[in-house]
Design a protein around this motif. Structure first.
Motif, mmCIF file in Angstrom:
data_model
loop_
_atom_site.group_PDB
_atom_site.id
_atom_site.type_symbol
_atom_site.label_atom_id
_atom_site.label_comp_id
_atom_site.label_asym_id
_atom_site.label_seq_id
_atom_site.Cartn_x
_atom_site.Cartn_y
_atom_site.Cartn_z
ATOM 1 N N ALA A 22 30.400 52.956 4.915
ATOM 2 C CA ALA A 22 30.966 51.645 4.587
ATOM 3 C C ALA A 22 29.970 50.833 3.759
ATOM 4 O O ALA A 22 30.336 50.189 2.773
ATOM 5 C CB ALA A 22 31.335 50.895 5.866
ATOM 6 N N ALA A 25 29.818 52.178 0.228
ATOM 7 C CA ALA A 25 31.033 51.797 -0.500
ATOM 8 C C ALA A 25 30.974 50.323 -0.893
ATOM 9 O O ALA A 25 31.343 49.955 -2.015
ATOM 10 C CB ALA A 25 32.254 52.073 0.361
ATOM 11 N N LEU A 26 30.490 49.471 0.017
ATOM 12 C CA LEU A 26 30.379 48.039 -0.296
ATOM 13 C C LEU A 26 29.401 47.812 -1.449
ATOM 14 O O LEU A 26 29.662 47.007 -2.352
ATOM 15 C CB LEU A 26 29.937 47.255 0.949
ATOM 16 C CG LEU A 26 31.014 47.080 2.029
ATOM 17 C CD1 LEU A 26 30.418 46.535 3.326
ATOM 18 C CD2 LEU A 26 32.143 46.170 1.548
ATOM 19 N N GLY A 30 29.888 46.278 -5.437
ATOM 20 C CA GLY A 30 29.184 45.087 -5.907
ATOM 21 C C GLY A 30 28.730 44.121 -4.816
ATOM 22 O O GLY A 30 28.205 43.055 -5.111
ATOM 23 N N PHE A 31 28.934 44.499 -3.569
ATOM 24 C CA PHE A 31 28.477 43.627 -2.476
ATOM 25 C C PHE A 31 27.037 43.996 -2.110
ATOM 26 O O PHE A 31 26.758 44.545 -1.037
ATOM 27 C CB PHE A 31 29.398 43.773 -1.267
ATOM 28 C CG PHE A 31 30.814 43.359 -1.518
ATOM 29 C CD1 PHE A 31 31.157 42.012 -1.594
ATOM 30 C CD2 PHE A 31 31.811 44.304 -1.692
ATOM 31 C CE1 PHE A 31 32.460 41.618 -1.835
ATOM 32 C CE2 PHE A 31 33.128 43.925 -1.931
ATOM 33 C CZ PHE A 31 33.450 42.580 -2.000
ATOM 34 N N ASP A 32 26.140 43.654 -3.011
ATOM 35 C CA ASP A 32 24.749 44.086 -2.854
ATOM 36 C C ASP A 32 24.011 43.322 -1.767
ATOM 37 O O ASP A 32 22.928 43.719 -1.357
ATOM 38 C CB ASP A 32 24.003 43.908 -4.181
ATOM 39 C CG ASP A 32 24.619 44.756 -5.281
ATOM 40 O OD1 ASP A 32 24.855 45.947 -5.013
ATOM 41 O OD2 ASP A 32 24.881 44.222 -6.371
ATOM 42 N N GLU A 33 24.586 42.219 -1.326
ATOM 43 C CA GLU A 33 23.917 41.410 -0.304
ATOM 44 C C GLU A 33 24.056 42.005 1.094
ATOM 45 O O GLU A 33 23.486 41.483 2.049
ATOM 46 C CB GLU A 33 24.462 39.979 -0.320
ATOM 47 C CG GLU A 33 25.877 39.804 0.227
ATOM 48 C CD GLU A 33 26.935 39.905 -0.857
ATOM 49 O OE1 GLU A 33 26.880 40.877 -1.651
ATOM 50 O OE2 GLU A 33 27.821 39.038 -0.880
ATOM 51 N N VAL A 34 24.811 43.103 1.197
ATOM 52 C CA VAL A 34 25.042 43.688 2.512
ATOM 53 C C VAL A 34 23.877 44.575 2.929
ATOM 54 O O VAL A 34 23.450 45.449 2.173
ATOM 55 C CB VAL A 34 26.343 44.519 2.522
ATOM 56 C CG1 VAL A 34 26.536 45.216 3.870
ATOM 57 C CG2 VAL A 34 27.523 43.622 2.221
ATOM 58 N N GLY A 35 23.329 44.326 4.089
ATOM 59 C CA GLY A 35 22.283 45.169 4.649
ATOM 60 C C GLY A 35 22.922 46.211 5.541
ATOM 61 O O GLY A 35 23.747 47.006 5.108
ATOM 62 N N ASN A 36 22.590 46.151 6.783
ATOM 63 C CA ASN A 36 23.101 47.124 7.730
ATOM 64 C C ASN A 36 24.592 46.920 8.031
ATOM 65 O O ASN A 36 25.067 45.798 8.074
ATOM 66 C CB ASN A 36 22.304 46.983 9.031
ATOM 67 C CG ASN A 36 22.098 48.314 9.709
ATOM 68 O OD1 ASN A 36 22.373 49.365 9.125
ATOM 69 N ND2 ASN A 36 21.637 48.281 10.942
ATOM 70 N N VAL A 37 25.300 48.035 8.221
ATOM 71 C CA VAL A 37 26.689 47.982 8.681
ATOM 72 C C VAL A 37 26.829 48.940 9.866
ATOM 73 O O VAL A 37 26.393 50.090 9.775
ATOM 74 C CB VAL A 37 27.684 48.413 7.569
ATOM 75 C CG1 VAL A 37 29.114 48.364 8.084
ATOM 76 C CG2 VAL A 37 27.521 47.554 6.331
ATOM 77 N N ARG A 38 27.396 48.465 10.940
ATOM 78 C CA ARG A 38 27.658 49.349 12.090
ATOM 79 C C ARG A 38 29.122 49.183 12.474
ATOM 80 O O ARG A 38 29.654 48.072 12.455
ATOM 81 C CB ARG A 38 26.800 48.978 13.317
ATOM 82 C CG ARG A 38 25.344 48.777 13.054
ATOM 83 C CD ARG A 38 24.455 49.945 13.264
ATOM 84 N NE ARG A 38 24.455 50.555 14.565
ATOM 85 C CZ ARG A 38 23.869 51.740 14.788
ATOM 86 N NH1 ARG A 38 23.276 52.393 13.792
ATOM 87 N NH2 ARG A 38 23.874 52.287 15.979
#
Lengths: 84, 84
Positions: A22, A25-26, A30-38
């Motif tokens: 996820a 894919a983010l 273009g959602f570069d501000e996203v760090g960890n996803v759980r």
């Protein structure tokens, strides 16, 4: 009937391939501000009983069926009483 | 980094086979007080930005990737700021 939300998450030490996918894919979108996803589970239960009974019973349900305690943690919130 | 919890649930009108299976299993285990069970997803995101930016961006992430709006609903909670 009382509503209870059970939140099941993978333990910190367990790798979460779905979360990594996820996140990748983010980033690609273009959602570069996203760090960890759980990614975990949200289990919505409706059940009857007093607050204390519900608390005890939901714990038991998590231990015996809803949660894999080897790799998962859980918490729950007892919500409002639904109609009837 | 700010933590955001996204709660993804199946729309009321959509049958939830996983929830039905969990309910049946709980009944077989003696948890007869359980009524409806619905199983959704809990997505934990860590991301940077101001409160307003985060709100707008998370909505967009849900619309384009995280949520299937045909059969799912979502809500999210912007939580505390994690270290760094």
């Amino acid at each position: 009937m009382t509503k209870v939300n059970v939140y099941v998450t993978l333990r910190e030490s367990v790798v979460d391939p779905q979360g990594i996918a996820a996140k990748d894919a983010l980033h690609k979108l273009g959602f570069d501000e996203v760090g960890n996803v759980r990614i975990g589970r949200l289990i919505e239960l409706e059940l009857s009983g007093t607050q204390a009974e519900i608390e005890e019973r939901v714990k038991k349900m998590c231990e015996v069926l809803l949660v894999n305690k080897v790799i998962e943690d859980y918490s729950f919130e007892i919500g409002e009483v639904a109609g009837k």
